[in-house]
Design an enzyme around this catalytic site. Sequence first.
Site, PDB file in Angstrom:
ATOM      1  N   CYS A   2       0.875  -1.177   0.000  1.00  8.33           N
ATOM      2  CA  CYS A   2       0.000   0.000   0.000  1.00  8.33           C
ATOM      3  C   CYS A   2       0.905   1.217   0.000  1.00  8.33           C
ATOM      4  O   CYS A   2       1.563   1.517   1.001  1.00  8.33           O
ATOM      5  CB  CYS A   2      -0.912  -0.007   1.232  1.00  8.33           C
ATOM      6  SG  CYS A   2      -1.990   1.448   1.327  1.00  8.33           S
ATOM      7  N   GLU A 103      -4.086   1.191  -5.777  1.00  5.15           N
ATOM      8  CA  GLU A 103      -3.166   0.184  -6.283  1.00  5.15           C
ATOM      9  C   GLU A 103      -3.065   0.359  -7.796  1.00  5.15           C
ATOM     10  O   GLU A 103      -3.979   0.901  -8.435  1.00  5.15           O
ATOM     11  CB  GLU A 103      -3.620  -1.238  -5.945  1.00  5.15           C
ATOM     12  CG  GLU A 103      -3.623  -1.582  -4.463  1.00  5.15           C
ATOM     13  CD  GLU A 103      -2.238  -1.622  -3.830  1.00  5.15           C
ATOM     14  OE1 GLU A 103      -1.238  -1.449  -4.573  1.00  5.15           O
ATOM     15  OE2 GLU A 103      -2.155  -1.820  -2.606  1.00  5.15           O
TER      16      GLU A 103
END
Length: 209
Positions: A2, A103
């Site tokens: 992340c 993402e």
Amino acid sequence: MCGRFALTATTKDIEKLLPGFNADNPFNSRHNIAPTQNIVTALSSEPTLLQEVKWGLIPSWSKDFKIASKMINARAETLSEKPSFRQLINRKRCLIFADAFYEWKTIPESKKKIPHIIYFKDGIPFTFGGLWEQWKDESSGTILTTATIITTTANELISTIHNRMPVIIDEQYRKDWLDISIKFSELSELTNSREIDKLIIEPYEFQSN
């Protein structure tokens, strides 16, 4: 991994996530939070206080603060093995607040990466599971509080774009996560990959400043 997330909710909305949460100062709305920037957290040492710390863990024994940029994430599968994390899982857990994360999906034919945004359908803020630490700069005496986001194997939905995802701590477990009288071994299942209802993924275009 992340590497970017957002927190655009109002401070009052963040305070509502768990009874007793309160902030000394209002937080700024941000759509693109990057490593080494400030992030909004609740630390196990002060579980009802919302405070900003630096994103990117600096172990207390580190000689160099630059390690922070390499420690923005901690893999759930190896928390008990890594020296940087195994001393923290029972002493220094934290919640990190977000209302979306990003993402990038790689397109094999072109090697192009397309950003995607992941958020809950109702738009409410949520919490990542994390670890925190304090580090003292010996040259200046400054003490920094830093944190890392725990990640796990992507669930079926997110695996369509990426193989990792941040650990999301649900509402009913937030208080337990911050309670260090509860051993990590009793909470470790919270870091496993799982499907999450009402999670949305869609392509996203970052706005230039």
